[in-house]
Design a protein around this motif. Structure first.
Motif, PDB file in Angstrom:
ATOM      1  N   ASP A 149      39.448  42.374  33.302  1.00 49.36           N
ATOM      2  CA  ASP A 149      40.890  42.631  33.163  1.00 49.36           C
ATOM      3  C   ASP A 149      41.395  43.507  34.310  1.00 49.36           C
ATOM      4  N   ALA A 150      40.601  44.544  34.639  1.00 48.06           N
ATOM      5  CA  ALA A 150      41.006  45.443  35.731  1.00 48.06           C
ATOM      6  C   ALA A 150      41.047  44.686  37.057  1.00 48.06           C
ATOM      7  N   VAL A 151      40.060  43.791  37.254  1.00 49.00           N
ATOM      8  CA  VAL A 151      40.011  42.987  38.493  1.00 49.00           C
ATOM      9  C   VAL A 151      41.231  42.064  38.570  1.00 49.00           C
ATOM     10  N   VAL A 152      41.614  41.474  37.446  1.00 48.50           N
ATOM     11  CA  VAL A 152      42.804  40.608  37.412  1.00 48.50           C
ATOM     12  C   VAL A 152      44.050  41.436  37.742  1.00 48.50           C
ATOM     13  N   GLN A 153      44.195  42.578  37.068  1.00 53.16           N
ATOM     14  CA  GLN A 153      45.375  43.425  37.283  1.00 53.16           C
ATOM     15  C   GLN A 153      45.448  43.928  38.729  1.00 53.16           C
ATOM     16  N   ALA A 154      44.265  44.177  39.318  1.00 55.06           N
ATOM     17  CA  ALA A 154      44.233  44.698  40.687  1.00 55.06           C
ATOM     18  C   ALA A 154      44.526  43.602  41.707  1.00 55.06           C
ATOM     19  N   ALA A 155      44.483  42.342  41.273  1.00 55.36           N
ATOM     20  CA  ALA A 155      44.685  41.203  42.181  1.00 55.36           C
ATOM     21  C   ALA A 155      43.860  41.389  43.458  1.00 55.36           C
ATOM     22  N   VAL A 156      42.570  41.619  43.290  1.00 50.44           N
ATOM     23  CA  VAL A 156      41.705  41.906  44.439  1.00 50.44           C
ATOM     24  C   VAL A 156      41.588  40.702  45.369  1.00 50.44           C
ATOM     25  N   GLN A 157      41.314  40.999  46.628  1.00 49.25           N
ATOM     26  CA  GLN A 157      41.305  39.970  47.666  1.00 49.25           C
ATOM     27  C   GLN A 157      40.333  38.800  47.399  1.00 49.25           C
ATOM     28  N   PRO A 158      39.059  39.057  47.015  1.00 46.01           N
ATOM     29  CA  PRO A 158      38.157  37.918  46.835  1.00 46.01           C
ATOM     30  C   PRO A 158      38.661  36.925  45.778  1.00 46.01           C
ATOM     31  N   GLN A 160      42.040  36.561  45.067  1.00 44.43           N
ATOM     32  CA  GLN A 160      43.224  35.962  45.691  1.00 44.43           C
ATOM     33  C   GLN A 160      42.817  34.854  46.666  1.00 44.43           C
ATOM     34  N   ARG A 161      41.726  35.100  47.391  1.00 40.21           N
ATOM     35  CA  ARG A 161      41.247  34.103  48.367  1.00 40.21           C
ATOM     36  C   ARG A 161      40.476  32.967  47.692  1.00 40.21           C
ATOM     37  N   GLY A 162      40.286  33.070  46.367  1.00 37.50           N
ATOM     38  CA  GLY A 162      39.571  32.014  45.623  1.00 37.50           C
ATOM     39  C   GLY A 162      38.070  32.020  45.861  1.00 37.50           C
ATOM     40  N   GLU A 163      37.527  33.126  46.393  1.00 31.22           N
ATOM     41  CA  GLU A 163      36.087  33.180  46.662  1.00 31.22           C
ATOM     42  C   GLU A 163      35.275  33.484  45.399  1.00 31.22           C
ATOM     43  N   GLN A 164      35.839  34.352  44.547  1.00 28.59           N
ATOM     44  CA  GLN A 164      35.156  34.700  43.305  1.00 28.59           C
ATOM     45  C   GLN A 164      36.134  34.741  42.140  1.00 28.59           C
ATOM     46  N   THR A 165      35.587  34.520  40.951  1.00 31.65           N
ATOM     47  CA  THR A 165      36.423  34.654  39.755  1.00 31.65           C
ATOM     48  C   THR A 165      36.362  36.110  39.282  1.00 31.65           C
ATOM     49  N   PRO A 166      37.369  36.549  38.495  1.00 29.83           N
ATOM     50  CA  PRO A 166      37.303  37.900  37.929  1.00 29.83           C
ATOM     51  C   PRO A 166      36.020  38.108  37.111  1.00 29.83           C
ATOM     52  N   ALA A 167      35.580  37.087  36.398  1.00 26.70           N
ATOM     53  CA  ALA A 167      34.367  37.233  35.576  1.00 26.70           C
ATOM     54  C   ALA A 167      33.133  37.467  36.449  1.00 26.70           C
ATOM     55  N   GLN A 168      33.067  36.789  37.599  1.00 26.57           N
ATOM     56  CA  GLN A 168      31.924  36.987  38.504  1.00 26.57           C
ATOM     57  C   GLN A 168      31.929  38.397  39.087  1.00 26.57           C
ATOM     58  N   LEU A 169      33.105  38.864  39.492  1.00 20.00           N
ATOM     59  CA  LEU A 169      33.188  40.224  40.022  1.00 20.00           C
ATOM     60  C   LEU A 169      32.887  41.255  38.932  1.00 20.00           C
ATOM     61  N   ALA A 170      33.305  40.955  37.706  1.00 19.25           N
ATOM     62  CA  ALA A 170      33.023  41.873  36.590  1.00 19.25           C
ATOM     63  C   ALA A 170      31.512  41.948  36.332  1.00 19.25           C
ATOM     64  N   ALA A 171      30.834  40.798  36.391  1.00 15.93           N
ATOM     65  CA  ALA A 171      29.374  40.793  36.192  1.00 15.93           C
ATOM     66  C   ALA A 171      28.699  41.587  37.308  1.00 15.93           C
TER      67      ALA A 171
END
Lengths: 205, 205
Positions: A149-158, A160-171
């Motif tokens: 949720d925090a990654v989604v709210q932060a709209a992080v670059q990876p 936005q660029r479609g490189e990773q999903t929020p779930a992958q970054l969360a893991a």
């Protein structure tokens, strides 16, 4: 011990009574955290909680039932505390940073070397205890949902660029937090842990 | 169990004899790994190693001495195995990648959920056992030295750009490996672990 002091502060006890069940549960949690499940005897629990074996049994059931209740309680407390850290931060990224900073502050002191009661229990009892395995999975999922949720709210670059999903970054972030816990227990210095946190958080840029 | 099979294969036994001490040590290691230190009794060891209590004591000393020998043996084996993986890879980066791939292959199977004997022991016994604390520190340092050498040889970009030192990146990679171990024990899928490995290794770009 810091987190336990905070746990105690954050607990609202509904009404005063002669025996404080919640306080006794936290004492049991502290004992299991320090000694592990197997090394903690019913005698230890009885002594520390100042309850006879039969009162202990009447209040909490057997050792395993008490342990599972303590682990579930710890899990809920860590999840609410993490949610609060994220909510209270000035931004979602600052919230994620705060979770890492809080962990890094354990370098070289008892907070760090005590480690995490969940990791200790997972290391000791997974995969052979199905209930601990289940609690560990739901803790891991709940923690990762907060981070996602925090990654989604932060709209992080990876993302936005479609490189990773929020779930992958969360893991990835959850895994990094677990790794740092072990690093702290393995005698890492504050400088080492700060560098690891910094490199980890660069993956959100 | 895979690593134990490799451990057994890689051992050179100096001369045949009626009692194979090394084999017995590995059996003890497997038992401690599966059950933890506290949950393993001298009776368990005696039964699994097929030694009387007195022969067990004559061969390995008491339970704690045997445990420490098993943990040191495990540490040496993991460090040599990691050194071999790095040496045999076509490039230093491929070697680092191979260490992560090997770990990720444990997702959803017993290799993953068994976890790492060192992490289990650290979680159970650090900081209260000074010998385990010392073994964990030297394991962590030896593992990080191997990773730092590979990072130097690979001349990775963050080092070339002066953003991080090889030691900092080695601590980061070591921490990530420990985190993934816990992630595997907490029920992560292969896809999740692969994503975590990928994001981790991007920090070397």
């Amino acid at each position: 011990m810091f987190i336990l002091r905070s746990l105690r502060r954050s607990i609202t006890i509904p009404r005063p009574k002669a025996f404080d069940r919640q306080k006794a549960l936290i004492q049991a949690l502290q004992l299991f955290w320090r000694q592990g499940y197997s090394a903690t005897s019913v005698e230890d629990l009885s002594r520390v909680l100042q309850l006879s074996r039969s009162s202990l049994y009447d209040t909490f059931g057997d050792k395993r039932t008490l342990f599972l209740e303590a682990l579930r309680f710890y899990s809920e407390q860590v999840i609410s505390r993490t949610a609060r850290t994220l909510q209270e931060a000035p931004s979602p990224i600052a919230g994620i940073q705060a979770i890492f900073d809080e962990l890094a502050a354990g370098a070289g002191n008892e907070r760090g070397t005590m480690g995490c009661f969940m990791i200790n229990s997972v290391a000791e009892l997974v995969p052979y205890d199905p209930d601990v395995t289940k609690i560990a999975l739901s803790y891991s999922q709940a923690f990762q949902r907060l981070l996602a949720d925090a990654v989604v709210q932060a709209a992080v670059q990876p993302v936005q660029r479609g490189e990773q999903t929020p779930a992958q970054l969360a893991a990835y972030l959850f895994s990094a937090l677990q790794g740092i816990r072990i690093l702290l227990k393995s005698g890492a210095t504050r400088e080492q842990v700060d560098a690891v946190c910094m490199i980890t958080l660069q993956s959100l840029d």
